[in-house]
Design an enzyme around this catalytic site. Structure first.
Site, mmCIF file in Angstrom:
data_model
loop_
_atom_site.group_PDB
_atom_site.id
_atom_site.type_symbol
_atom_site.label_atom_id
_atom_site.label_comp_id
_atom_site.label_asym_id
_atom_site.label_seq_id
_atom_site.Cartn_x
_atom_site.Cartn_y
_atom_site.Cartn_z
ATOM 1 N N ASN A 191 0.859 -1.188 0.000
ATOM 2 C CA ASN A 191 0.000 0.000 0.000
ATOM 3 C C ASN A 191 0.896 1.239 0.000
ATOM 4 O OD1 ASN A 191 -1.397 2.277 1.059
ATOM 5 N ND2 ASN A 191 -3.009 0.938 1.816
ATOM 6 N N HIS A 225 0.975 6.268 1.646
ATOM 7 C CA HIS A 225 1.706 7.250 2.448
ATOM 8 C C HIS A 225 2.858 7.913 1.704
ATOM 9 C CE1 HIS A 225 -1.032 6.694 5.589
ATOM 10 N NE2 HIS A 225 -0.763 5.402 5.714
ATOM 11 N N HIS A 238 -5.673 3.715 -1.819
ATOM 12 C CA HIS A 238 -6.967 4.033 -1.227
ATOM 13 C C HIS A 238 -7.313 5.492 -1.526
ATOM 14 C CE1 HIS A 238 -9.590 4.159 2.717
ATOM 15 N NE2 HIS A 238 -10.231 4.593 1.652
ATOM 16 N N ARG A 275 -9.292 8.176 -0.872
ATOM 17 C CA ARG A 275 -10.335 8.530 0.102
ATOM 18 C C ARG A 275 -11.168 9.675 -0.448
ATOM 19 N NH1 ARG A 275 -8.944 6.600 5.657
ATOM 20 N NH2 ARG A 275 -10.576 8.018 6.321
ATOM 21 N N ARG A 286 -7.049 12.898 1.005
ATOM 22 C CA ARG A 286 -5.966 13.346 1.883
ATOM 23 C C ARG A 286 -4.603 12.814 1.425
ATOM 24 N NH1 ARG A 286 -7.182 10.058 7.434
ATOM 25 N NH2 ARG A 286 -9.187 11.089 7.193
ATOM 26 N N GLU A 314 -8.682 0.219 -2.636
ATOM 27 C CA GLU A 314 -9.518 0.297 -1.434
ATOM 28 C C GLU A 314 -10.435 1.495 -1.589
ATOM 29 O OE1 GLU A 314 -7.161 0.824 2.013
ATOM 30 O OE2 GLU A 314 -6.136 -1.070 1.743
ATOM 31 N N THR A 345 -8.223 3.843 8.624
ATOM 32 C CA THR A 345 -9.428 3.029 8.709
ATOM 33 C C THR A 345 -9.497 2.364 10.079
ATOM 34 O OG1 THR A 345 -8.963 2.559 6.398
ATOM 35 C CG2 THR A 345 -10.801 1.373 7.408
ATOM 36 N N GLU A 382 -11.116 -9.362 3.599
ATOM 37 C CA GLU A 382 -9.846 -8.949 4.203
ATOM 38 C C GLU A 382 -10.093 -8.785 5.688
ATOM 39 O OE1 GLU A 382 -7.410 -6.073 2.242
ATOM 40 O OE2 GLU A 382 -6.481 -5.417 4.116
ATOM 41 N N HIS A 440 -3.764 -4.276 8.054
ATOM 42 C CA HIS A 440 -3.883 -3.125 8.936
ATOM 43 C C HIS A 440 -2.991 -3.298 10.172
ATOM 44 C CE1 HIS A 440 -5.810 0.739 9.527
ATOM 45 N NE2 HIS A 440 -5.469 0.526 10.780
#
Ligand code: PXP
Length: 240
Positions: free
Chosen positions: A10, A13, A46, A48, A52, A73, A104, A154, A194
């Site tokens: 992922n 970031h 992801h 969002r 962000r 996601e 999340t 998941e 996660h």
């Protein structure tokens, strides 16, 4: 039966870092290439609703320029649904989303979002998109996910990752083992993610039925010190 694990990296970031200063760097697409060359099996992003980190522009660019299977996601916002149905990633993972959360926080309440899910699952699967639901590890959620006809669940490993005592962690681990076994017995692919990092991932990877581990924050954090290529390779080594 022990399923050989796959790693989904992922890269949200990388975009978080870019958005923090409103610059044009670092470029998430570059991170996607590095993860691919290092041996990642999937890429997770992801977008969002509040944009962000990952921007719509990133989703289109990565889909066009990177050949790694893409796991998008997303929460069930019309705008984002349209992006998914337009781009047809290999996999879509439905997550709950709240603007005020840092990340999340919990699994999806599939009981509350059943109608919208039903509709999305039909549309996505007709476009060959596999649908995954990010859920807590209780039997009733797993059963309902199976009844909805999704391809993947998941399992949320946040509770395991955040457990304060060894006893709590061991208890949640046993529950995750049971949940993985149960979901797999219903014909679902079982992913997990996660809060996984370099100290706790091997334990989750020891669960036979788990197929893919989706990991972000820990890999990007380690990349700050050792580089992304090395951070991905280290995680691949841990899960193999
Ligand atoms: N899986 C899902 C469904 C997530 O929402 C997240 C966080 O975006 C992850 C995996 C990755 O979590 P982490 O960044 O803690 O590795």
């Amino acid at each position: 039966m022990f399923i050989k694990k796959k790693l989904g990296v992922n890269i949200d970031h990388v975009a978080t870092l870019r958005q923090a200063r409103g610059t044009t760097y670092p470029e998430p697409l570059q991170a996607a290439y590095i993860a691919q060359n290092a041996g990642a099996h999937n890429l997770t992003i992801h977008p969002r609703e509040d944009q962000r980190h990952i921007q719509k522009r990133d989703v289109y660019l990565i889909r066009e320029a990177c050949s790694l299977p893409l796991n998008m996601e997303m929460a069930l916002y019309d705008d984002i649904i349209n992006v998914a149905l337009d781009l047809c990633p290999e996999e879509v993972c439905i997550v709950p989303e709240k603007r005020e959360e840092l990340t999340t926080e919990g699994g999806l309440d599939i009981f509350a979002s059943q109608d919208k899910l039903d509709d999305f699952v039909i549309k996505a699967q007709s476009r060959n998109i596999k649908v995954s639901l990010f859920i807590n590890h209780d039997d009733s959620s797993i059963k309902l996910a199976s009844e909805l006809g999704v391809d993947i669940v998941e399992l949320h490993t946040g509770g395991f990752a955040d457990a304060i005592t060894d006893q709590d962690q061991e208890r949640i681990f046993e529950e995750l083992k049971h949940a993985s076994h149960y979901a797999h017995s219903l014909g679902l692919q079982v992913n997990a993610g996660h809060g996984l990092h370099y100290e706790n991932t091997a334990m989750i990877a020891s669960i036979p039925e788990i197929h893919t581990l989706n990991i972000g924050h820990a890999i990007i954090s380690r990349a700050v010190f050792v580089g992304l290529d090395r951070a991905v390779r280290d995680m691949l080594h841990l899960i193999s």
